[in-house]
Design an enzyme around this catalytic site. Structure first.
Site, mmCIF file in Angstrom:
data_model
loop_
_atom_site.group_PDB
_atom_site.id
_atom_site.type_symbol
_atom_site.label_atom_id
_atom_site.label_comp_id
_atom_site.label_asym_id
_atom_site.label_seq_id
_atom_site.Cartn_x
_atom_site.Cartn_y
_atom_site.Cartn_z
ATOM 1 N N THR A 12 30.385 42.069 -11.052
ATOM 2 C CA THR A 12 30.038 40.826 -11.746
ATOM 3 C C THR A 12 31.077 40.447 -12.785
ATOM 4 O O THR A 12 31.336 39.255 -13.006
ATOM 5 C CB THR A 12 28.655 40.963 -12.405
ATOM 6 O OG1 THR A 12 27.679 41.193 -11.390
ATOM 7 C CG2 THR A 12 28.278 39.713 -13.178
ATOM 8 N N THR A 86 27.573 46.596 -11.956
ATOM 9 C CA THR A 86 26.576 47.358 -12.702
ATOM 10 C C THR A 86 25.544 48.050 -11.813
ATOM 11 O O THR A 86 24.935 49.035 -12.232
ATOM 12 C CB THR A 86 25.825 46.442 -13.689
ATOM 13 O OG1 THR A 86 25.192 45.381 -12.974
ATOM 14 C CG2 THR A 86 26.773 45.869 -14.724
#
Length: 329
Positions: A12, A86
């Site tokens: 991300t 993540t």
């Protein structure tokens, strides 16, 4: 000034929104260029390892990352930062912590918000990670620097799906916190994982969840398919349904090692309950206790142990050797 190498893998932190959703579109050089404050912290160079969202990463990608970390160490850097998605950061960082021979800190970081979103958290997390990697108090070992906290890879887990405060370390707590005065240590930094002599996970390990009414069909299919090991995500301190408990006995009799972990957020497995599927009964069948390792980390550890060792007693010893909850100095 400290030398830090940034190894980019996508995630991300490198993503921007598009017609098909957020996908990686910025490389490591772009990420570093977006944080001019890095020039005041360390001399930074960049290497791209891959360009994937972390739920797309393969064990081969992680093995390539280990090689890149060890090259950086050979090049004489003072620390390594890995930009990573993540979702699986806790697994990759734990993998690295167990297998790398690098003599420098390896600090993972990422973002919960894509790079083109208002309030993107990637730049601040990257700056924090480089500060951590450049800090001479941090020794060899893998860490996650995120949201002003630094966690040891052994303990860290993604505790929140979307909020910027993504990570926590159940039982252990963070290693350090970034304050207005800099990094404040909570305990002595260093690797808190047991080392394993493997660089690539070649064994196949399946995770089996226990829960209300779960039968043994998934376990039986895994055995029929030739799985090398099983991790049981058990309820409470290591309990299963009777059917799954009986299946564990069958797997062990067939020579397939079974590790029992708790699906709870914190705490450890224990041998307390008797009867079919009880934690004591499952232990008596020969299952290996994972201690306080969560199932997804127990899977990584069992896979690496089976990749390194041929004897079951060596695999069992690797789990028995895991370290307990650290204490502050």
């Amino acid at each position: 000034m400290a030398r830090v190498r940034v190894l980019s893998t996508g995630g991300t932190i490198a993503s921007t929104d598009g017609a098909d959703g957020a996908t990686p579109s910025r490389d490591g050089d772009d990420l570093v260029a977006a944080v001019p404050e890095l020039e005041d912290v360390a001399s930074v160079d960049v290497e791209s390892v891959c360009d994937e969202l972390s739920f797309h990463l393969s064990v081969s990608d992680v093995a390539a990352l280990v090689e890149a970390i060890e090259r950086a160490d050979d090049d004489g850097v003072d620390g390594v930062v890995v930009t990573h998605g993540t979702d699986t950061m806790e697994e990759t960082s734990y993998y690295v912590d167990m297998v790398t021979d690098a003599d420098v800190p390896v600090v993972f970081t990422g973002a919960q918000r894509p790079a083109d979103r208002a309030g993107a958290d990637g730049p601040a997390n990257l700056l924090q990670a480089v500060r951590t990697a450049a800090d001479d108090r941090f020794e060899a070992g893998a860490y996650v620097a995120f949201g002003n906290l630094v966690h040891a890879a052994r303990w860290v887990t993604k505790a929140r799906a979307g909020r910027p405060e993504a990570y926590a370390s159940p039982d252990a707590g963070p290693v350090a916190e970034l304050t207005a005065d800099g990094l404040s240590l909570r305990r002595e930094p260093g690797s808190e994982s047991v080392s394993l002599p493997a660089s690539e996970l070649t064994a196949r390990v399946e995770t089996l969840p226990s829960g209300l009414g779960v039968d043994a069909r998934q376990l039986e299919r895994a055995l029929e398919d030739g799985v090398d090991g099983l991790v049981l995500a058990a309820s409470g301190i290591g309990n299963t349904t009777p059917a799954l408990g009986d299946g564990v006995a069958e797997a062990i009799e067939a020579g397939v090692p079974v590790v029992v972990a708790t699906r709870c957020f914190d705490g450890a497995v224990g041998a307390r309950y008797g009867g079919p599927g009880g934690s004591r009964t499952v232990r008596e069948h020969g299952a290996i206790p994972a201690g306080d390792l969560p199932p997804w980390k127990a899977r990584i550890k069992l896979g690496l142990a089976l990749s390194a060792f041929h004897k079951l007693e060596d695999v069992r010893a690797a789990f028995e050797a895991q370290r307990g909850v650290p204490t502050a100095e």
